[in-house]
Design a protein around this motif. Structure first.
Motif, PDB file in Angstrom:
ATOM      1  N   ASN A  88       0.886  -1.265   0.019  1.00 30.68           N
ATOM      2  CA  ASN A  88      -0.288   0.200  -0.071  1.00 30.68           C
ATOM      3  C   ASN A  88       0.923   1.369  -0.043  1.00 30.68           C
ATOM      4  OD1 ASN A  88      -0.083   1.455   2.898  1.00 30.68           O
ATOM      5  ND2 ASN A  88       0.155  -0.744   3.083  1.00 30.68           N
ATOM      6  N   TRP A  89       0.223   2.212  -0.398  1.00 35.20           N
ATOM      7  CA  TRP A  89       1.199   3.645  -0.524  1.00 35.20           C
ATOM      8  C   TRP A  89       0.799   4.494   0.712  1.00 35.20           C
ATOM      9  CZ3 TRP A  89      -2.318   7.793  -1.075  1.00 35.20           C
ATOM     10  CH2 TRP A  89      -3.422   7.712  -1.564  1.00 35.20           C
ATOM     11  N   ARG A  90       0.070   3.891   1.714  1.00 39.82           N
ATOM     12  CA  ARG A  90      -0.184   4.821   3.059  1.00 39.82           C
ATOM     13  C   ARG A  90       0.333   3.966   4.233  1.00 39.82           C
ATOM     14  NH1 ARG A  90      -6.031   6.971   3.501  1.00 39.82           N
ATOM     15  NH2 ARG A  90      -5.011   8.731   2.541  1.00 39.82           N
ATOM     16  N   ALA A  91       1.785   4.147   4.276  1.00 36.62           N
ATOM     17  CA  ALA A  91       2.526   3.867   5.606  1.00 36.62           C
ATOM     18  C   ALA A  91       2.416   4.802   6.541  1.00 36.62           C
ATOM     19  CB  ALA A  91       3.935   3.658   5.075  1.00 36.62           C
ATOM     20  N   VAL A  92       1.692   4.770   7.553  1.00 35.30           N
ATOM     21  CA  VAL A  92       1.306   5.845   8.455  1.00 35.30           C
ATOM     22  C   VAL A  92       2.339   6.049   9.242  1.00 35.30           C
ATOM     23  CG1 VAL A  92      -1.212   5.577   8.133  1.00 35.30           C
ATOM     24  CG2 VAL A  92       0.100   4.430  10.155  1.00 35.30           C
ATOM     25  N   CYS A  93       2.710   7.422   9.694  1.00 32.59           N
ATOM     26  CA  CYS A  93       3.698   7.815  10.608  1.00 32.59           C
ATOM     27  C   CYS A  93       3.538   7.638  12.158  1.00 32.59           C
ATOM     28  CB  CYS A  93       4.186   9.285  10.260  1.00 32.59           C
ATOM     29  SG  CYS A  93       2.990  10.471  11.006  1.00 32.59           S
ATOM     30  N   GLY A  94       2.263   7.651  12.642  1.00 35.23           N
ATOM     31  CA  GLY A  94       1.838   7.487  13.924  1.00 35.23           C
ATOM     32  C   GLY A  94       2.292   8.699  14.780  1.00 35.23           C
ATOM     33  N   ASP A  95       2.624   9.702  14.147  1.00 38.77           N
ATOM     34  CA  ASP A  95       2.969  10.856  15.037  1.00 38.77           C
ATOM     35  C   ASP A  95       2.546  12.117  14.516  1.00 38.77           C
ATOM     36  OD1 ASP A  95       4.351  11.783  17.417  1.00 38.77           O
ATOM     37  OD2 ASP A  95       5.948  12.715  16.053  1.00 38.77           O
ATOM     38  N   CYS A  96       1.837  12.488  13.356  1.00 38.05           N
ATOM     39  CA  CYS A  96       1.360  13.514  12.861  1.00 38.05           C
ATOM     40  C   CYS A  96       0.118  13.787  13.503  1.00 38.05           C
ATOM     41  CB  CYS A  96       1.049  13.675  11.423  1.00 38.05           C
ATOM     42  SG  CYS A  96      -0.256  12.310  10.894  1.00 38.05           S
ATOM     43  N   ARG A  97      -0.417  14.986  13.299  1.00 38.71           N
ATOM     44  CA  ARG A  97      -1.657  15.597  14.090  1.00 38.71           C
ATOM     45  C   ARG A  97      -2.802  14.491  13.822  1.00 38.71           C
ATOM     46  NH1 ARG A  97      -0.703  18.588   9.821  1.00 38.71           N
ATOM     47  NH2 ARG A  97      -2.331  19.465   8.548  1.00 38.71           N
ATOM     48  N   ALA A  98      -3.004  13.992  12.610  1.00 40.12           N
ATOM     49  CA  ALA A  98      -4.017  13.235  12.406  1.00 40.12           C
ATOM     50  C   ALA A  98      -3.970  11.766  12.996  1.00 40.12           C
ATOM     51  CB  ALA A  98      -4.390  12.666  10.896  1.00 40.12           C
ATOM     52  N   CYS A  99      -2.585  11.171  13.019  1.00 46.95           N
ATOM     53  CA  CYS A  99      -2.350   9.831  13.791  1.00 46.95           C
ATOM     54  C   CYS A  99      -2.632  10.214  15.367  1.00 46.95           C
ATOM     55  CB  CYS A  99      -1.091   9.503  13.427  1.00 46.95           C
ATOM     56  SG  CYS A  99      -0.842   8.835  11.889  1.00 46.95           S
ATOM     57  N   ARG A 100      -2.019  11.468  15.716  1.00 47.28           N
ATOM     58  CA  ARG A 100      -2.451  11.558  17.375  1.00 47.28           C
ATOM     59  C   ARG A 100      -3.634  11.875  17.655  1.00 47.28           C
ATOM     60  NH1 ARG A 100       2.046  15.237  16.312  1.00 47.28           N
ATOM     61  NH2 ARG A 100       0.768  16.809  16.625  1.00 47.28           N
ATOM     62  N   ARG A 101      -4.547  11.915  16.853  1.00 49.40           N
ATOM     63  CA  ARG A 101      -6.050  12.417  17.217  1.00 49.40           C
ATOM     64  C   ARG A 101      -7.057  10.887  16.782  1.00 49.40           C
ATOM     65  NH1 ARG A 101      -7.004  17.212  13.111  1.00 49.40           N
ATOM     66  NH2 ARG A 101      -7.568  16.117  11.335  1.00 49.40           N
ATOM     67  N   GLY A 102      -6.200   9.904  16.757  1.00 55.04           N
ATOM     68  CA  GLY A 102      -6.639   8.661  16.281  1.00 55.04           C
ATOM     69  C   GLY A 102      -7.432   8.393  14.855  1.00 55.04           C
ATOM     70  N   GLN A 103      -6.961   9.141  14.007  1.00 53.27           N
ATOM     71  CA  GLN A 103      -7.328   8.980  12.472  1.00 53.27           C
ATOM     72  C   GLN A 103      -6.201   8.825  11.484  1.00 53.27           C
ATOM     73  OE1 GLN A 103      -9.221  13.008  12.369  1.00 53.27           O
ATOM     74  NE2 GLN A 103     -11.414  11.821  12.247  1.00 53.27           N
ATOM     75  N   PRO A 104      -5.632   7.652  11.677  1.00 46.38           N
ATOM     76  CA  PRO A 104      -4.346   7.433  10.765  1.00 46.38           C
ATOM     77  C   PRO A 104      -4.725   7.209   9.552  1.00 46.38           C
ATOM     78  CG  PRO A 104      -4.872   5.357  12.257  1.00 46.38           C
ATOM     79  CD  PRO A 104      -5.768   6.462  12.851  1.00 46.38           C
ATOM     80  N   GLN A 105      -6.092   6.951   9.089  1.00 45.41           N
ATOM     81  CA  GLN A 105      -6.433   6.936   7.648  1.00 45.41           C
ATOM     82  C   GLN A 105      -5.999   8.200   7.014  1.00 45.41           C
ATOM     83  OE1 GLN A 105      -8.314   6.730  10.436  1.00 45.41           O
ATOM     84  NE2 GLN A 105     -10.340   7.485   9.826  1.00 45.41           N
TER      85      GLN A 105
END
Length: 361
Positions: A88-105
Motif C-alpha cells: 500500500n502507499w499509505r505507510a502511516v507515521c504514527g506521530d502527525c496530528r491526524a495519527c495523534r488524534r486517532g485518525q491514521p487513515q
C-alpha cells in the motif's frame, strides 16, 4: 547486497514502457524487500507514463501488488521474511496530528523507503506511489506491507492495493453508506464498479450505476447495481432523481473526476446528501458552481483519497469477506498477463475493454 532484477520503466512522457534491469538494495532501517507475486495494471500507472502526475522520470511503474517479504531492515517488527503481504502507499507515521488524534487513515506524513532503486548506470528511479511493483523485487517502507491470508488468490487481493480499495472505501469509509441508502456511482471503470460493490456490501437498497458504455454497466450489475443509466442517452441527474422518488440519491460518488461529472453528482444528490469525489482530476481542471446552491443544498462535499482506508484495518476485513463469498474480488481480474505485456494492457485499459489486467511474476 544489491539485487539485479527486471522492472518496467517509463523513461519519458508518453514513450512506450521498457523492460530493463534495475538494482534493488537490501533493506535498511524501517524497510522491507518484497518478492512480487502479482501487480495490477492501474490507471495511475498510465498517468505516470503520460507525465500527468509529475515529470520525475524515469519511473518504475506498478503499485497494486502482492508479494512475499524476503528480508527486512533493522528495527522492523510489523512484518518478517516469509509473510504474504499486500503493498500500500499509505505507510502511516504514527506521530502527525491526524495519527495523534486517532485518525491514521488521514495521516499527513506517509512515507516510503529511504534508499533508492536505480538503473544499472546509477540513474535513480521514481517508484510509482512509492512502490514500483512491476518488478521481480521492490524495496518499500515496512509500513507499506500489510500481512494477509496466504491462501487467498494474490491476483485478486492485490487489487486492494489501489483501485478496488479506493472504490469500496469511497462508499463505505468516505460516503458512510448506511443500510437502506440510495447510492449513485458516476463512472463504472475499476474504481466505479468497486464503489458499486462497496455500496451493495454496506446494505444500500438502491445502487445506481451511470456510464456511457453498456459493457461497463453490465459489469456494474454483476457487482451489485440495482439500476443502470446510460448517460449518453438520458440526463443522468433527472434519471437518478426519477429512481429515488424525485429527491436524488443519499450518496453520489463521482468516479470520473471531471467538472461535468462532478456537477452531475452535485445536483443528483438529495438535499443534505453526500457527494464523494474519488475520480482523480487533471491539474488544469477547474469547477464553477453557484455558491448559493452549495449553501442552499446543505449536506457534505467530500474527497476520497484511497477510499480513506487504513490498510491494517481494511485489507484483512475485505479479504475475509472475499474468502466468505461476500465480496467478489475475482470479478475484477479480467486477464492475467506476463510482465512484458504491460504496454498492451495500457491500450486495453484505455479502450475500456478490461477492469484489470494483472501481471503474474
Amino acid at each position: 547486497m544489491v539485487h539485479k532484477v527486471k522492472g518496467v520503466i517509463a523513461r519519458s512522457k508518453g514513450a512506450p514502457v521498457t523492460l530493463e534491469t534495475i538494482l534493488v538494495p537490501d533493506p535498511g532501517p524501517g524497510e522491507a524487500l518484497v518478492d512480487i507475486l502479482t501487480c495490477g495494471v492501474c490507471h495511475t500507472d498510465l498517468h505516470y507514463k503520460q507525465g500527468a502526475i509529475s515529470d520525475d522520470f524515469p519511473f518504475l511503474l506498478g503499485h497494486e501488488a502482492t508479494g512475499v517479504v524476503s528480508a527486512v531492515g533493522p528495527d522492523v517488527t510489523e512484518v518478517a521474511p516469509g509473510d504474504r503481504v499486500v503493498l500500500n502507499w499509505r505507510a502511516v507515521c504514527g506521530d502527525c496530528r491526524a495519527c495523534r488524534r486517532g485518525q491514521p487513515q488521514y495521516c499527513f506524513n506517509t512515507h516510503n523507503a529511504t534508499q533508492k532503486m536505480t538503473l544499472e548506470d546509477g540513474t535513480e528511479l521514481s517508484p510509482a506511489l512509492g512502490i514500483g511493483a512491476f518488478a521481480e523485487k521492490t524495496l518499500v517502507a515496512a509500513g507499506q506491507c500489510t500481512k494477509v491470508d496466504p491462501e487467498a488468490d494474490p491476483a485478486a487481493i492485490g487489487l486492494l492495493g489501489c483501485g478496488v480499495m479506493a472504490g469500496i472505501g469511497a462508499a463505505i469509509n468516505t460516503g458512510n453508506v448506511q443500510r437502506g441508502d440510495s447510492v449513485a456511482v458516476i463512472g463504472c471503470g475499476g474504481v466505479g464498479v468497486a464503489a458499486v460493490a462497496g455500496a451493495a456490501l454496506a446494505g444500500a437498497t438502491t445502487v445506481i450505476a451511470v456510464d456511457i458504455d453498456p459493457k461497463k454497466l453490465d459489469r456494474a450489475k454483476d457487482l451489485g447495481a440495482t439500476h443502470t443509466i446510460d448517460s449518453s442517452a438520458v440526463d443522468p441527474v433527472e434519471a437518478i432523481r426519477e429512481l429515488t422518488g424525485g429527491f436524488g440519491a443519499d450518496v453520489v460518488i463521482d468516479a470520473v473526476g471531471r467538472p461535468e461529472t462532478y456537477r452531475q453528482a452535485f445536483y443528483a444528490r438529495d438535499l443534505a446528501g453526500t457527494v464523494v469525489l474519488v475520480g482523480v482530476p487533471s491539474p488544469e481542471m477547474t469547477l464553477e458552481l453557484p455558491l448559493l446552491d452549495v449553501f442552499g443544498r446543505g449536506g457534505s462535499l467530500k474527497s476520497s483519497w484511497y477510499g480513506d482506508c487504513l490498510p491494517s484495518r481494511d485489507f484483512p476485513m475485505l479479504i475475509d469477506l472475499y474468502r466468505l463469498g461476500k465480496l467478489d474480488l475475482d470479478a475484477f481480474v479480467t486477464e492475467r498477463i506476463t510482465i512484458d505485456q504491460i504496454e498492451e494492457a495500457f491500450e486495453k485499459m484505455h479502450s475500456g475493454s478490461v477492469l484489470r489486467s494483472v501481471v503474474e511474476l
